[in-house]
Design an enzyme around this catalytic site. Structure first.
Site, PDB file in Angstrom:
ATOM      1  N   HIS A 187       0.872  -1.176   0.000  1.00 15.95           N
ATOM      2  CA  HIS A 187       0.000   0.000   0.000  1.00 15.95           C
ATOM      3  C   HIS A 187       0.906   1.221   0.000  1.00 15.95           C
ATOM      4  O   HIS A 187       2.118   1.115   0.060  1.00 15.95           O
ATOM      5  CB  HIS A 187      -0.866   0.018   1.266  1.00 15.95           C
ATOM      6  CG  HIS A 187      -2.013  -0.955   1.247  1.00 15.95           C
ATOM      7  ND1 HIS A 187      -3.317  -0.562   1.105  1.00 15.95           N
ATOM      8  CD2 HIS A 187      -2.045  -2.312   1.354  1.00 15.95           C
ATOM      9  CE1 HIS A 187      -4.116  -1.629   1.132  1.00 15.95           C
ATOM     10  NE2 HIS A 187      -3.364  -2.710   1.280  1.00 15.95           N
ATOM     11  N   GLU A 215       3.488  -0.034   3.872  1.00 18.68           N
ATOM     12  CA  GLU A 215       3.057   1.283   3.403  1.00 18.68           C
ATOM     13  C   GLU A 215       4.306   1.926   2.813  1.00 18.68           C
ATOM     14  O   GLU A 215       5.233   2.280   3.549  1.00 18.68           O
ATOM     15  CB  GLU A 215       2.509   2.126   4.559  1.00 18.68           C
ATOM     16  CG  GLU A 215       1.280   1.557   5.232  1.00 18.68           C
ATOM     17  CD  GLU A 215      -0.014   1.806   4.471  1.00 18.68           C
ATOM     18  OE1 GLU A 215       0.018   2.457   3.410  1.00 18.68           O
ATOM     19  OE2 GLU A 215      -1.062   1.337   4.945  1.00 18.68           O
TER      20      GLU A 215
HETATM   21  O1  0X9 Z   1      -6.222   1.679   6.184  1.00 16.25           O
HETATM   22  C1  0X9 Z   1      -5.711   0.823   5.449  1.00 16.25           C
HETATM   23  O2  0X9 Z   1      -6.371   0.020   4.781  1.00 16.25           O
HETATM   24  C2  0X9 Z   1      -4.191   0.752   5.335  1.00 16.25           C
HETATM   25  N1  0X9 Z   1      -3.652   2.062   5.164  1.00 16.25           N
HETATM   26  S1  0X9 Z   1      -3.896   2.900   3.758  1.00 16.25           S
HETATM   27  O3  0X9 Z   1      -3.412   4.262   3.955  1.00 16.25           O
HETATM   28  N2  0X9 Z   1      -3.034   2.253   2.606  1.00 16.25           N
HETATM   29  O4  0X9 Z   1      -5.274   2.828   3.428  1.00 16.25           O
HETATM   30  C3  0X9 Z   1      -3.617   0.161   6.611  1.00 16.25           C
HETATM   31  C4  0X9 Z   1      -4.126  -1.185   6.952  1.00 16.25           C
HETATM   32  C5  0X9 Z   1      -3.382  -1.786   8.079  1.00 16.25           C
HETATM   33  N3  0X9 Z   1      -4.161  -2.041   9.211  1.00 16.25           N
HETATM   34  C6  0X9 Z   1      -4.289  -1.196  10.309  1.00 16.25           C
HETATM   35  N4  0X9 Z   1      -3.783  -0.004  10.319  1.00 16.25           N
HETATM   36  N5  0X9 Z   1      -4.926  -1.632  11.377  1.00 16.25           N
HETATM   37 ZN    ZN Z   2      -3.934   1.369   1.039  1.00 10.97          ZN
END
Ligand code: 0X9
Ligand code: ZN
Length: 403
Positions: free
Chosen positions: A288, A358
């Site tokens: 991501h 990320e």
């Molecule tokens: O929010 C998400 O789906 C991910 N970040 S993004 O900015 N690419 O959208 C992170 C997912 C990982 N899981 C957690 N942060 N709990």
């Molecule tokens: Zn994402």
């Protein structure tokens, strides 16, 4: 002639100035006070997608209805700005980033150069009917294309989120790297002993929509037409494990919409069916953007995973990889709670060691989701050693405890 000259000049001007991201009227770029993960989770639970975390605040792209919700929840808005972003190097970026057709061409070219050990297969179709392509590398290919190989396997994925275009480029370059370096002794040993799958574009409809005009749309979800006239399900909230238990939204207009039910979307169904059919898969990496993080389970709970040995494996692997790419390793829920994401599902239901990277940039000020083509090579180089390491560890992830 005048008219033509006028258009020509406009064209030149627009190339020099760059293109705007089109979300200006819909999304505001908002700074919200938040000192800890609990406060960040409250924000996410309001259906707001956090883009950047700072010590005492977060930055998020927020639409008008959710801006009101923030007031009702007593969450302090510290700043509220137009989200238009000017991009200065579009010609460059346009040339280097891959749209759906260009990706398919690259994968076909690569496969044709290495037909003895690679193949390209569709693992299903997106909601708009695009094939979801999986690139397979296995030196004993023939028998295993539609079922599990006897070798330990790994799957690398990208572009669950439409606007995260860099997350497609890295797995694509990874596939190219492996095959172009197949004679290298380290690579060749790994190719001989692993079953490797690369699915660079999990959300082709969303990604194509994001670039379909001359303005980026800052689109995140897939292109599911929802009952209320809005579009899109957040594919990284649609996996079944602990689905809908926090950090996702039941509101179809939210960027964090979790869908009508777990695996309601053809894209997540395709990933589920693909992974479930291959019990040899030991490790999963989903790319991501952005923030430069290495995330591992849990995402849905602040508690650590109960299996202490597995917990150590995750920590060891994440810390080791962080030394190479300079990213921050942490349990995903240290950011904020998310339920229904890929890695919680992969580990929670199948015991697969799953990581979310990320990618760059670290800060929105360095381009956020649209950092420009200039970063691609650097980001790939930074993540090459982590990709090789995971490939190695797929043989037996518990070896991470010894190395
Ligand atoms: O929010 C998400 O789906 C991910 N970040 S993004 O900015 N690419 O959208 C992170 C997912 C990982 N899981 C957690 N942060 N709990
Ligand atoms: Zn994402």
């Amino acid at each position: 002639m005048n008219t033509r000259l006028g258009i020509g000049l406009l064209g030149i001007l627009s190339i020099q100035v760059g293109i705007a991201i089109a979300s200006a009227s819909e999304l505001r770029w908002v700074e919200i006070e938040a000192f800890n993960k609990e406060q960040r989770t409250a924000i996410v639970n309001a259906g707001i997608d956090i883009e950047e975390i700072r010590s005492s605040s977060v930055w998020a792209l927020v639409d008008a209805p959710r801006l009101k919700t923030l007031d009702q929840l007593n969450l302090k808005v510290l700043g509220n700005y137009d989200s238009s972003v000017w991009i200065n190097d579009f010609p460059d970026r346009d040339a280097r980033f891959h749209n759906y057709t260009e990706l398919l061409t690259e994968l076909r070219v690569l496969q044709r150069k290495h037909p003895d050990i690679s193949s390209l297969m569709s693992i299903g179709k997106s909601i708009e009917g695009r094939d979801l392509w999986a690139f397979h590398i296995n030196t004993a290919l023939v028998a295993h294309e539609r079922s599990a190989s006897g070798k330990p396997g790994i799957v690398y994925m990208g572009n669950h989120h439409a606007r995260e275009h860099l997350s497609l480029e890295i797995p694509l370059m990874w596939a190219q790297y492996l095959l172009e370096n197949r004679k290298d002794s380290r690579v060749s040993a790994l190719l001989n002993s692993r079953d490797i799958w690369i699915i660079p574009m999990v959300n082709p409809d969303g990604a194509e929509y994001d670039i379909a005009s001359n303005r980026y749309k800052m689109w995140r979800k897939n292109r599911r037409p929802n009952a209320n006239g809005t579009y899109g399900v957040d594919l990284n909230r649609n996996y079944s494990f602990m689905w809908g238990t926090g950090g996702s939204s039941t509101d179809p207009s939210s960027d964090l919409y979790m869908g009508a039910k777990p695996f309601s979307e053809p894209e997540t169904q395709a990933i589920r069916n693909f992974v479930q059919a291959r019990p040899n898969l030991k490790v999963l990496l989903t790319f991501h953007t952005f923030s430069e993080l290495i995330l591992y389970p849990w995402g849905h709970s602040y508690d650590g995973i109960p299996n202490q040995k597995d917990k150590q494996v995750f920590e060891q692997m994440a810390q080791k990889m962080a030394k190479w790419n300079g990213y921050t390793p942490e349990p995903a829920s240290d950011l904020y709670i998310v339920s229904g994401d890929t890695v919680d599902w992969a580990y929670g239901t199948l015991g697969i060691f799953g990581f979310t990277f990320e990618l760059s940039p670290r800060w929105s000020g360095d381009g956020g989701f649209y950092p420009g083509a200039g970063v691609i090579d650097r980001v790939f180089q930074a993540n090459l050693e982590p990709c090789l390491y995971l490939l190695e560890m797929a043989g037996d992830p518990y070896r991470a405890l010894e190395l």
